[in-house]
Design a protein around this motif. Structure first.
Motif, PDB file in Angstrom:
ATOM      1  N   ALA A 185       0.938  -0.978   0.068  1.00 46.72           N
ATOM      2  CA  ALA A 185       0.252   0.192  -0.358  1.00 46.72           C
ATOM      3  C   ALA A 185       0.033   1.062   0.474  1.00 46.72           C
ATOM      4  CB  ALA A 185      -0.938  -0.320   1.166  1.00 46.72           C
ATOM      5  N   ILE A 186       1.901   0.920   1.001  1.00 48.74           N
ATOM      6  CA  ILE A 186       2.632   2.047   0.900  1.00 48.74           C
ATOM      7  C   ILE A 186       3.807   2.453  -0.549  1.00 48.74           C
ATOM      8  CG2 ILE A 186       5.227   3.548   1.338  1.00 48.74           C
ATOM      9  CD1 ILE A 186       4.134   1.517   4.150  1.00 48.74           C
ATOM     10  N   PHE A 187       3.827   1.306  -1.233  1.00 49.13           N
ATOM     11  CA  PHE A 187       4.054   1.591  -2.686  1.00 49.13           C
ATOM     12  C   PHE A 187       3.441   1.733  -4.082  1.00 49.13           C
ATOM     13  CE2 PHE A 187       4.422  -0.028  -6.743  1.00 49.13           C
ATOM     14  CZ  PHE A 187       5.672   0.599  -7.415  1.00 49.13           C
ATOM     15  N   ALA A 188       2.228   1.732  -3.482  1.00 45.97           N
ATOM     16  CA  ALA A 188       0.979   2.666  -4.486  1.00 45.97           C
ATOM     17  C   ALA A 188       0.957   4.388  -4.547  1.00 45.97           C
ATOM     18  CB  ALA A 188      -0.091   2.330  -4.053  1.00 45.97           C
ATOM     19  N   PHE A 189       1.586   4.457  -3.869  1.00 44.12           N
ATOM     20  CA  PHE A 189       1.661   6.238  -3.231  1.00 44.12           C
ATOM     21  C   PHE A 189       2.602   6.644  -4.422  1.00 44.12           C
ATOM     22  CE2 PHE A 189      -1.238   4.742  -0.200  1.00 44.12           C
ATOM     23  CZ  PHE A 189      -2.853   6.026  -0.491  1.00 44.12           C
ATOM     24  N   VAL A 190       3.738   5.744  -3.721  1.00 44.72           N
ATOM     25  CA  VAL A 190       5.050   6.332  -3.923  1.00 44.72           C
ATOM     26  C   VAL A 190       4.864   5.994  -5.720  1.00 44.72           C
ATOM     27  CG1 VAL A 190       7.750   5.667  -4.704  1.00 44.72           C
ATOM     28  CG2 VAL A 190       6.248   5.729  -1.829  1.00 44.72           C
ATOM     29  N   ILE A 191       4.338   5.338  -6.602  1.00 43.08           N
ATOM     30  CA  ILE A 191       4.340   4.776  -7.108  1.00 43.08           C
ATOM     31  C   ILE A 191       4.074   6.394  -8.725  1.00 43.08           C
ATOM     32  CG2 ILE A 191       2.612   3.924  -7.952  1.00 43.08           C
ATOM     33  CD1 ILE A 191       3.060   1.692  -9.582  1.00 43.08           C
ATOM     34  N   ARG A 192       3.197   6.895  -8.823  1.00 43.44           N
ATOM     35  CA  ARG A 192       3.033   7.887  -9.340  1.00 43.44           C
ATOM     36  C   ARG A 192       4.151   8.994  -9.446  1.00 43.44           C
ATOM     37  NH1 ARG A 192      -3.012   9.078  -9.211  1.00 43.44           N
ATOM     38  NH2 ARG A 192      -2.131  10.697 -11.223  1.00 43.44           N
ATOM     39  N   ARG A 193       4.876   8.777  -8.617  1.00 42.43           N
ATOM     40  CA  ARG A 193       5.410   9.920  -8.662  1.00 42.43           C
ATOM     41  C   ARG A 193       6.895   9.604  -9.787  1.00 42.43           C
ATOM     42  NH1 ARG A 193       7.635  11.053  -3.145  1.00 42.43           N
ATOM     43  NH2 ARG A 193       8.463  13.286  -3.952  1.00 42.43           N
ATOM     44  N   GLY A 194       7.046  10.745 -10.268  1.00 42.10           N
ATOM     45  CA  GLY A 194       7.826  10.988 -11.708  1.00 42.10           C
ATOM     46  C   GLY A 194       7.248  10.027 -12.821  1.00 42.10           C
ATOM     47  N   VAL A 195       5.977   9.501 -12.646  1.00 42.20           N
ATOM     48  CA  VAL A 195       6.031   8.410 -14.036  1.00 42.20           C
ATOM     49  C   VAL A 195       4.285   8.781 -14.342  1.00 42.20           C
ATOM     50  CG1 VAL A 195       4.906   5.745 -14.752  1.00 42.20           C
ATOM     51  CG2 VAL A 195       6.691   6.396 -12.868  1.00 42.20           C
ATOM     52  N   GLU A 196       4.509   9.703 -15.699  1.00 42.50           N
ATOM     53  CA  GLU A 196       3.608  10.221 -16.910  1.00 42.50           C
ATOM     54  C   GLU A 196       3.131   8.698 -17.109  1.00 42.50           C
ATOM     55  OE1 GLU A 196       2.720  13.511 -16.017  1.00 42.50           O
ATOM     56  OE2 GLU A 196       4.437  14.220 -15.112  1.00 42.50           O
ATOM     57  N   GLU A 197       2.289   9.108 -17.603  1.00 40.27           N
ATOM     58  CA  GLU A 197       1.114   8.820 -19.131  1.00 40.27           C
ATOM     59  C   GLU A 197       2.395   8.022 -20.054  1.00 40.27           C
ATOM     60  OE1 GLU A 197      -1.109   6.127 -18.367  1.00 40.27           O
ATOM     61  OE2 GLU A 197      -1.792   7.482 -15.763  1.00 40.27           O
ATOM     62  N   PRO A 198       1.909   7.339 -21.025  1.00 41.86           N
ATOM     63  CA  PRO A 198       2.900   6.816 -21.816  1.00 41.86           C
ATOM     64  C   PRO A 198       2.053   7.830 -23.402  1.00 41.86           C
ATOM     65  CG  PRO A 198       2.135   4.919 -20.760  1.00 41.86           C
ATOM     66  CD  PRO A 198       1.063   6.076 -20.320  1.00 41.86           C
ATOM     67  N   ASP A 199       2.892   8.259 -24.238  1.00 40.56           N
ATOM     68  CA  ASP A 199       2.588   9.560 -25.235  1.00 40.56           C
ATOM     69  C   ASP A 199       1.714   8.438 -25.864  1.00 40.56           C
ATOM     70  OD1 ASP A 199       2.863  11.256 -27.134  1.00 40.56           O
ATOM     71  OD2 ASP A 199       4.409  10.416 -28.570  1.00 40.56           O
ATOM     72  N   LYS A 200       1.553   7.242 -26.116  1.00 43.70           N
ATOM     73  CA  LYS A 200       0.824   6.814 -27.183  1.00 43.70           C
ATOM     74  C   LYS A 200      -0.224   6.297 -26.830  1.00 43.70           C
ATOM     75  CE  LYS A 200       3.792   3.192 -29.863  1.00 43.70           C
ATOM     76  NZ  LYS A 200       5.156   3.650 -29.240  1.00 43.70           N
ATOM     77  N   PHE A 201      -0.425   6.548 -25.369  1.00 43.53           N
ATOM     78  CA  PHE A 201      -1.942   6.850 -24.777  1.00 43.53           C
ATOM     79  C   PHE A 201      -2.464   7.936 -24.481  1.00 43.53           C
ATOM     80  CE2 PHE A 201      -4.276   8.162 -20.901  1.00 43.53           C
ATOM     81  CZ  PHE A 201      -5.306   6.896 -20.634  1.00 43.53           C
ATOM     82  N   ILE A 202      -1.453   9.120 -24.347  1.00 43.11           N
ATOM     83  CA  ILE A 202      -2.108   9.550 -24.373  1.00 43.11           C
ATOM     84  C   ILE A 202      -3.150  10.636 -25.799  1.00 43.11           C
ATOM     85  CG2 ILE A 202      -1.453  13.213 -23.987  1.00 43.11           C
ATOM     86  CD1 ILE A 202       0.433  11.468 -22.260  1.00 43.11           C
ATOM     87  N   LYS A 203      -1.919  10.718 -26.663  1.00 44.17           N
ATOM     88  CA  LYS A 203      -2.609  10.509 -28.466  1.00 44.17           C
ATOM     89  C   LYS A 203      -4.059  10.073 -28.702  1.00 44.17           C
ATOM     90  CE  LYS A 203       1.996  11.766 -30.307  1.00 44.17           C
ATOM     91  NZ  LYS A 203       3.659  11.687 -31.421  1.00 44.17           N
ATOM     92  N   SER A 204      -3.629   9.144 -28.203  1.00 39.46           N
ATOM     93  CA  SER A 204      -5.036   8.533 -28.030  1.00 39.46           C
ATOM     94  C   SER A 204      -6.112   8.361 -27.710  1.00 39.46           C
ATOM     95  CB  SER A 204      -4.966   7.005 -28.010  1.00 39.46           C
ATOM     96  OG  SER A 204      -5.916   5.528 -28.588  1.00 39.46           O
ATOM     97  N   GLN A 205      -6.204   9.153 -26.515  1.00 41.75           N
ATOM     98  CA  GLN A 205      -7.169   9.878 -25.908  1.00 41.75           C
ATOM     99  C   GLN A 205      -7.759  11.052 -27.041  1.00 41.75           C
ATOM    100  OE1 GLN A 205      -6.745  10.679 -21.805  1.00 41.75           O
ATOM    101  NE2 GLN A 205      -8.073   8.819 -21.456  1.00 41.75           N
ATOM    102  N   GLN A 206      -6.778  11.997 -27.472  1.00 44.22           N
ATOM    103  CA  GLN A 206      -6.843  13.191 -28.018  1.00 44.22           C
ATOM    104  C   GLN A 206      -7.405  13.218 -28.851  1.00 44.22           C
ATOM    105  OE1 GLN A 206      -4.081  16.072 -26.523  1.00 44.22           O
ATOM    106  NE2 GLN A 206      -4.711  16.386 -24.668  1.00 44.22           N
ATOM    107  N   GLY A 207      -7.091  12.315 -29.717  1.00 44.91           N
ATOM    108  CA  GLY A 207      -7.312  11.796 -31.127  1.00 44.91           C
ATOM    109  C   GLY A 207      -6.364  12.721 -32.221  1.00 44.91           C
ATOM    110  N   GLN A 208      -4.989  12.666 -31.640  1.00 46.78           N
ATOM    111  CA  GLN A 208      -4.178  12.819 -32.438  1.00 46.78           C
ATOM    112  C   GLN A 208      -3.540  11.363 -33.283  1.00 46.78           C
ATOM    113  OE1 GLN A 208      -1.244  15.276 -30.094  1.00 46.78           O
ATOM    114  NE2 GLN A 208      -2.689  15.161 -28.530  1.00 46.78           N
ATOM    115  N   ILE A 209      -4.204  10.405 -32.888  1.00 47.68           N
ATOM    116  CA  ILE A 209      -3.515   9.041 -34.241  1.00 47.68           C
ATOM    117  C   ILE A 209      -4.437   9.087 -34.905  1.00 47.68           C
ATOM    118  CG2 ILE A 209      -1.778   8.577 -32.694  1.00 47.68           C
ATOM    119  CD1 ILE A 209      -3.226   6.253 -31.835  1.00 47.68           C
ATOM    120  N   ALA A 210      -4.956   9.586 -35.036  1.00 48.72           N
ATOM    121  CA  ALA A 210      -6.414   9.361 -36.121  1.00 48.72           C
ATOM    122  C   ALA A 210      -6.444   9.124 -37.291  1.00 48.72           C
ATOM    123  CB  ALA A 210      -7.765  10.770 -36.062  1.00 48.72           C
TER     124      ALA A 210
END
Length: 421
Positions: A185-210
């Protein structure tokens, strides 16, 4: 989200440092999964004695955990495709950590089964989300090696459980193993620090790879994601083949690991300490096999890699089932582990390559966790066979399932080095 934000994030996620952080987050998350599942195996002896369970009832606790994983895989895979890989991975770690801890206060079979089922829901999300994160964070020619590192994380978790279980049980009893499960449970709060979402996921969400994959800014619904796994004959064939591969992979793994500590310590008279050590060597073989598989799959292709390891699994398991000498069991366990579970890392790459980004985590979790639930029947099947014919006989039957897996590879296209959709 503004237009400037994704650009900054995309630049961040293209850096080597990001790739390392993403792989670490995915590997550690899946490692916690492996740790949890094996401490249950080591605790079975104490659970049986405490609650007066039969071997079949005790084995069903592993199966119930894996049934929960199917539900969790479906739920969290879809959520990860909508809200992000890293964010949802955090949720899954918290759920399984809390309910693993609650397993330590179980008073009987039914409340233990309930805790294990809910812990399984959390466990179910980790494989697909971590594998999707790893596959999207690296270049195409490194994909199998990246997902293999996530698989290595699982084995390190299993290895840690094999090392700590015997002394913890000796000092404090089986319940203490599940108390340790709270620490993730401690790691669950640490895991997100410094890790962004992948570029492919972001582009997919915003329709940039249409223009590349026919996507759009509108996110698919849960039902649409599930339908995408069977949208046409070609996709049905792929989903069927991958489900067969996942089922065999999990059946073989759980068929070996769920009862191996008990088999070595009691049936082969090695005792708990030696049984733990011998199991640890088998897990080291699994770890080595996963790393080697990633290299072979990226260099030779997915089909050759799977076929080599499937043939090795057939031979090594059959030979191991006939061994009785402790030294032979030690050496044989290493090779059996390497071939039988070396393919684990390849499943992440294979699944990632067959589906587009908008449904990738959903596909990873649904397909693999259906396979994990069906494969999770192995502890019960092995127990039933072992009760009648002995564990060695039950183990000797396992190689037949790898022939089915061998044939399923013919249904899958080879996508080594091809960019993800």
């Amino acid at each position: 989200m503004s237009a400037a934000t994704p650009k900054t994030t995309a630049e961040t996620t293209s850096a080597p440092a990001y790739k390392r952080k993403a792989l670490f987050a995915a590997a550690v998350g899946y490692g916690l999964d492996g740790f949890d599942l094996l401490i249950l195996s080591f605790a079975l002896g104490g659970i049986i004695a405490t609650f007066g369970l039969s071997d079949v009832e005790a084995g069903s606790l592993s199966t119930i955990t894996l049934f929960g994983a199917v539900l969790g895989g479906i739920i969290f895979g879809s959520l990860a495709d909508r809200y992000g890989r890293v964010r949802v991975l955090t949720w899954t770690v918290l759920i399984f950590a809390v309910f693993t801890g609650l397993s330590s206060i179980a008073q009987g079979y039914w409340d233990m089964a309930a805790y294990r089922f809910i812990a399984g829901i959390g466990i179910g999300g980790e494989f697909g989300i971590g594998m999707a994160l790893a596959a999207e964070a690296v270049p195409a020619n490194q994909r199998a090696r990246a997902t293999s590192w996530v698989g290595v994380g699982f084995q390190i978790g299993v290895f840690a459980a094999a090392i700590v279980s015997a002394p913890v049980i000796a000092l404090w009893g089986w319940r203490a193993l599940f108390v340790i499960g709270l620490f993730p449970a401690i790691f669950a709060f640490v895991i997100r620090r410094g890790v962004e979402e992948p570029d492919k996921f972001i582009k997919s969400q915003q329709g940039q790879i249409a223009g590349e994959s026919g996507g759009s800014a509108e996110l698919p619904t849960f039902g649409a994601k599930i339908r995408a796994l069977v949208k046409d004959k070609a996709t049905v064939k792929i989903t069927f083949a991958l489900t067969v591969l996942s089922t065999v992979q999990n059946f073989g793994y759980f068929g070996i690991i769920a009862w191996l500590p008990n088999y070595l310590s009691e049936k082969m008279d090695l005792g708990v300490t030696k049984g733990s050590l011998w199991t640890a060597v088998t897990v080291i073989g699994m770890l080595a096999g996963i790393l080697i598989f990633g290299q072979v799959a990226d260099r030779l292709g997915r089909r050759p890699a799977f076929w080599i390891f499937q043939a090795g699994a057939i031979v090594s398991i059959l030979v191991y089932s006939q061994m009785t000498d402790p030294t032979a069991l030690l050496i044989g366990g290493f090779f059996m582990g390497a071939f039988a579970n070396g393919m684990l890392g390849g499943h992440g790459a294979l699944l990632a390559e067959m589906y587009p980004t908008q449904v990738r985590a959903t596909a990873q979790n649904v397909v693999f966790n259906i396979g994990r639930a069906l494969g999770g029947l192995a502890p019960v099947v092995i127990a039933l066979l072992a009760d009648s014919f002995g564990f060695a006989f039950a183990l000797a039957l396992l190689p037949t399932i790898y022939l089915i897996q061998f044939l399923a590879m013919f249904l899958l296209p080879e996508k080594r080095g091809i960019e993800l959709e």
